[in-house]
Design a protein around this motif. Structure first.
Motif, PDB file in Angstrom:
ATOM      1  N   GLN A  47     -29.313  -8.405 -42.528  1.00 22.69           N
ATOM      2  CA  GLN A  47     -27.877  -8.734 -42.444  1.00 22.69           C
ATOM      3  C   GLN A  47     -27.141  -7.718 -41.566  1.00 22.69           C
ATOM      4  O   GLN A  47     -26.230  -8.067 -40.820  1.00 22.69           O
ATOM      5  CB  GLN A  47     -27.234  -8.745 -43.845  1.00 22.69           C
ATOM      6  N   ASP A  48     -27.539  -6.467 -41.701  1.00 24.13           N
ATOM      7  CA  ASP A  48     -26.941  -5.398 -40.891  1.00 24.13           C
ATOM      8  C   ASP A  48     -27.181  -5.704 -39.406  1.00 24.13           C
ATOM      9  O   ASP A  48     -26.259  -5.618 -38.579  1.00 24.13           O
ATOM     10  CB  ASP A  48     -27.592  -4.064 -41.289  1.00 24.13           C
ATOM     11  N   PHE A  49     -28.414  -6.095 -39.095  1.00 28.39           N
ATOM     12  CA  PHE A  49     -28.760  -6.419 -37.702  1.00 28.39           C
ATOM     13  C   PHE A  49     -27.917  -7.578 -37.181  1.00 28.39           C
ATOM     14  O   PHE A  49     -27.339  -7.514 -36.098  1.00 28.39           O
ATOM     15  CB  PHE A  49     -30.259  -6.748 -37.632  1.00 28.39           C
ATOM     16  N   ILE A  50     -27.836  -8.623 -37.990  1.00 23.50           N
ATOM     17  CA  ILE A  50     -27.110  -9.825 -37.545  1.00 23.50           C
ATOM     18  C   ILE A  50     -25.611  -9.538 -37.419  1.00 23.50           C
ATOM     19  O   ILE A  50     -24.970  -9.870 -36.427  1.00 23.50           O
ATOM     20  CB  ILE A  50     -27.360 -10.993 -38.528  1.00 23.50           C
ATOM     21  N   ALA A  51     -25.059  -8.858 -38.429  1.00 24.88           N
ATOM     22  CA  ALA A  51     -23.610  -8.688 -38.476  1.00 24.88           C
ATOM     23  C   ALA A  51     -23.122  -7.570 -37.557  1.00 24.88           C
ATOM     24  O   ALA A  51     -22.092  -7.699 -36.902  1.00 24.88           O
ATOM     25  CB  ALA A  51     -23.177  -8.401 -39.918  1.00 24.88           C
ATOM     26  N   ASN A  52     -23.858  -6.482 -37.481  1.00 24.33           N
ATOM     27  CA  ASN A  52     -23.339  -5.306 -36.781  1.00 24.33           C
ATOM     28  C   ASN A  52     -23.952  -5.082 -35.407  1.00 24.33           C
ATOM     29  O   ASN A  52     -23.438  -4.291 -34.631  1.00 24.33           O
ATOM     30  CB  ASN A  52     -23.559  -4.057 -37.644  1.00 24.33           C
ATOM     31  N   VAL A  53     -25.036  -5.744 -35.123  1.00 23.31           N
ATOM     32  CA  VAL A  53     -25.669  -5.607 -33.811  1.00 23.31           C
ATOM     33  C   VAL A  53     -25.519  -6.916 -33.023  1.00 23.31           C
ATOM     34  O   VAL A  53     -25.094  -6.929 -31.875  1.00 23.31           O
ATOM     35  CB  VAL A  53     -27.165  -5.241 -33.955  1.00 23.31           C
ATOM     36  N   GLY A  54     -25.833  -8.004 -33.684  1.00 22.40           N
ATOM     37  CA  GLY A  54     -25.821  -9.316 -33.013  1.00 22.40           C
ATOM     38  C   GLY A  54     -27.244  -9.730 -32.732  1.00 22.40           C
ATOM     39  O   GLY A  54     -27.969  -9.033 -32.021  1.00 22.40           O
ATOM     40  N   ASP A  55     -27.668 -10.861 -33.317  1.00 19.88           N
ATOM     41  CA  ASP A  55     -29.079 -11.251 -33.214  1.00 19.88           C
ATOM     42  C   ASP A  55     -29.333 -12.175 -32.034  1.00 19.88           C
ATOM     43  O   ASP A  55     -30.472 -12.553 -31.800  1.00 19.88           O
ATOM     44  CB  ASP A  55     -29.561 -11.907 -34.514  1.00 19.88           C
ATOM     45  N   ARG A  56     -28.274 -12.549 -31.294  1.00 21.35           N
ATOM     46  CA  ARG A  56     -28.509 -13.550 -30.253  1.00 21.35           C
ATOM     47  C   ARG A  56     -27.736 -13.272 -28.969  1.00 21.35           C
ATOM     48  O   ARG A  56     -26.690 -12.640 -29.000  1.00 21.35           O
ATOM     49  CB  ARG A  56     -28.158 -14.945 -30.762  1.00 21.35           C
TER      50      ARG A  56
END
Lengths: 161, 446
Positions: A47-56
């Motif tokens: 979730q941290d990756f998706i929300a705070n980094v951006g997975d796409r």
């Protein structure tokens, strides 16, 4: 169907403003989609990756070159993935619906590979990064218009332990 | 059902040498010239085949219905409403009263009989008559199990089509396709197979794995297709009768866009690896693989000419997707599409004379055909999205799929199968239980 749409819309809004208070937005969207995850985002989690980094990252029509905004997202992915080196990655390449099925499978593979090459050039071990193309078979935005297509022409970094 | 049909087919005897007087010269009789553009459909009277018992009578009615539907869908025949008929099926057994059929403007007439013997075997005979010349044009006798009646009907329709047009028919065939259901972002896709008229429909996969692009082998008993089984997109071979599935080859990346060579000994397909898609050939006898293209562009959708000498494929090596041909060993690459637009999914006609394709231009998609040298491009069908032409075995009719756009919420969209003939005027939907895409037409069932 309606719920799905809402969550996608929220995810898109989140991506547009990923630096600012993502937790609130994530919480808003998740209330529409049970089961609700109430706890805060754990650093180093997916979730941290998706929300705070951006997975796409997103691509222009029939293109697989990385745009400046994509490179910026991938730079952040590299930094985060170096900090949390236990993850393996699968890069999904996707196309919009304005092409034929077989051509779009090839195009999706090119896009996934563009992302992979950038991550590897940034210092991630190639062995950690797999690719898969879904062509036009797995859209996230449901409309038949440019707004939806621009969301669907994407490379998604999916984490696994 | 299919097994029973196969048994029926094995027992099917197409005899009939001297018993019925076959028309003496094949050149005479009522005729449709399908090399012309639009032609007026031929009025044909197709009464029920006579049956003495209620069961035989029912089979005779069922067969006549399927024959009439096949011929009507071709756009070349116009079956006359049975209620207009004057002479009865029973009376027809002693020969047509031609004035009765001239009076209702029938130009061709079918007569016949269905009998079920004490051994349970069914015998079906039919004759085709030229009403104006008062002559028999064709006649055949079939024996089969009663369950085989649909195939007999399609074989009769094929015989009539061939006798009247001079071209092989395409009714005793199947279509394999991808059945689709569910919202766009969670679409369930299953392999499905059916007769060309939509009957005898059955699913060949559960929908657990994403499957795409099925194509028939020349025997129609095998398919090649792409599956994401275990999350790994690869080309498979599927045995239609046993359901056995086999991974084709050991490739280091995604394999897709498979097609059999016309002799059935090879599968040509694409391998995508490290951002580059090339065309490969897999020899099914030796299991050797061979790379046919060598270019950093996308090279995909290969389709071999019926003589096996050339391959047409799709490449964006010129900057956008266009059609190219090459020798079957990969040499002699030539671009053949030069029109305005993006060209994809080329498929070589079983007659060898044309290549069908998908074209994308100005926000619309088209199904078209061109000669193998790229000349004489003609667009046959148009839509928001039309894609993936496949040839009927006589090279006169194409199937494809058509999608409609969806709203922001994903509603309103859908995908359906259609057929259209080379004149571009006879577009028909092929009815399927759910949505459909990726149709592939079988050869005539051996």
């Amino acid at each position: 169907m309606k719920l799905r749409f809402l969550s996608i819309f929220a995810a898109a809004a989140l991506l547009a403003a990923c630096e600012s208070a993502p937790e609130e937005k994530a919480a808003t969207s998740s209330t529409a989609t049970p089961p609700v995850v109430k706890q805060g985002i754990v650093p180093g989690s997916e979730q941290d990756f998706i929300a705070n980094v951006g997975d796409r990252v997103f691509f222009d029509f029939d293109k697989y070159a990385l745009r400046a905004d994509a490179k910026s997202t991938l730079d952040k992915q590299v930094a985060w993935l170096k900090k949390y080196p236990t993850y393996s990655l699968t890069i999904e390449g996707h196309a919009d619906e304005r092409g034929t099925r077989e051509y779009n499978l090839a195009l999706g593979e090119r896009r996934a590979n563009s992302v992979k090459e950038y991550l590897v050039a940034g210092g991630l071990p190639a062995a950690r990064v797999k690719t898969i193309s879904y062509g036009k078979e797995r859209p996230v935005a449901l409309g038949s218009n440019e707004a939806a297509w621009s969301q669907n022409r994407r490379g998604v970094t999916v984490l696994s332990k | 059902m299919l097994t029973r049909l196969r048994l029926a087919a094995a027992a099917l005897a197409v005899a009939f040498a001297g018993m019925l007087a076959v028309a003496p010269a094949s050149a005479q009789g009522v005729r449709i010239d399908i090399t012309k553009g639009y032609m007026k459909p031929l009025p044909i009277a197709i009464p029920e085949l006579f049956g003495a018992s209620p069961q035989e009578s029912q089979v005779g009615q069922d067969i006549a219905k399927v024959v009439a539907a096949d011929l009507e869908r071709s756009g070349l025949f116009k079956p006359i409403d049975q209620r207009a008929f004057i002479q009865t099926a029973a009376a027809l057994q002693t020969g047509p009263r031609f004035p009765d059929w001239k009076q209702i403007n029938a130009e061709a007439l079918v007569s016949g009989k269905a009998e079920i013997g004490v051994d349970g075997r069914m015998r079906v005979e039919f004759r085709l008559w030229d009403v104006f010349n008062e002559q028999q044009m064709a006649g055949q006798l079939f024996t089969a199990t009663p369950q085989g009646w649909r195939r007999i009907a399609h074989l009769i329709a094929d015989a009539i089509y061939k006798r009247v047009t001079g071209e092989d028919g395409y009714f005793d065939t199947q279509i394999v396709y991808i059945s689709e259901t569910g919202p766009k972002n969670d679409r369930r896709k299953r392999l499905a197979i059916m007769d060309q008229d939509g009957e005898n429909h059955r699913f060949l996969s559960s929908g657990a794995d994403l499957v795409l692009t099925p194509r028939f082998s020349p025997t129609a008993r095998e398919l090649t297709y792409m599956s994401y089984y275990k999350g790994t997109p690869r080309v498979y071979i599927y045995q239609v009768d046993t359901g056995r599935r086999e991974l084709l080859g050991d490739f280091p990346g995604m394999t897709f866009a498979p097609r059999f060579s016309p002799d059935g000994n090879k599968v040509i397909m694409s391998l995508a690896q490290n951002g580059n898609t090339e065309i490969y050939e897999m020899n099914l006898l030796t299991r050797q693989k061979r790379r046919l293209t060598n270019h950093p562009a996308i090279d995909t959708s290969p389709s071999m000419a019926p003589d096996g000498g050339h391959i047409v494929f799709n490449s964006d090596r010129g900057g956008a997707p266009q059609l190219y041909t090459m020798d079957s060993d990969g040499g002699g690459v030539q671009r053949i599409s030069f029109g305005d637009g993006r060209y994809t999914t080329p498929v070589w006609s079983p007659r060898g004379d044309l290549i069908a394709f998908t074209k994308q231009k100005g926000g619309e998609f088209y199904i078209g055909v061109m000669r193998p040298d790229g000349s004489d491009e003609r667009l046959l069908a148009q839509g928001w999205l039309v894609e993936g032409p496949t040839w009927a075995p006589n090279g006169r009719v194409l199937a494809f799929w058509k999608e409609t756009p969806s709203s922001e919420r994903g509603t309103g969209g859908g995908s359906k199968l259609y057929t259209i003939d080379l004149t571009g005027v006879n577009e028909r939907q092929v009815l399927t239980p759910l949505d459909g895409s990726d149709p592939a037409w079988s050869p005539l069932i051996p």
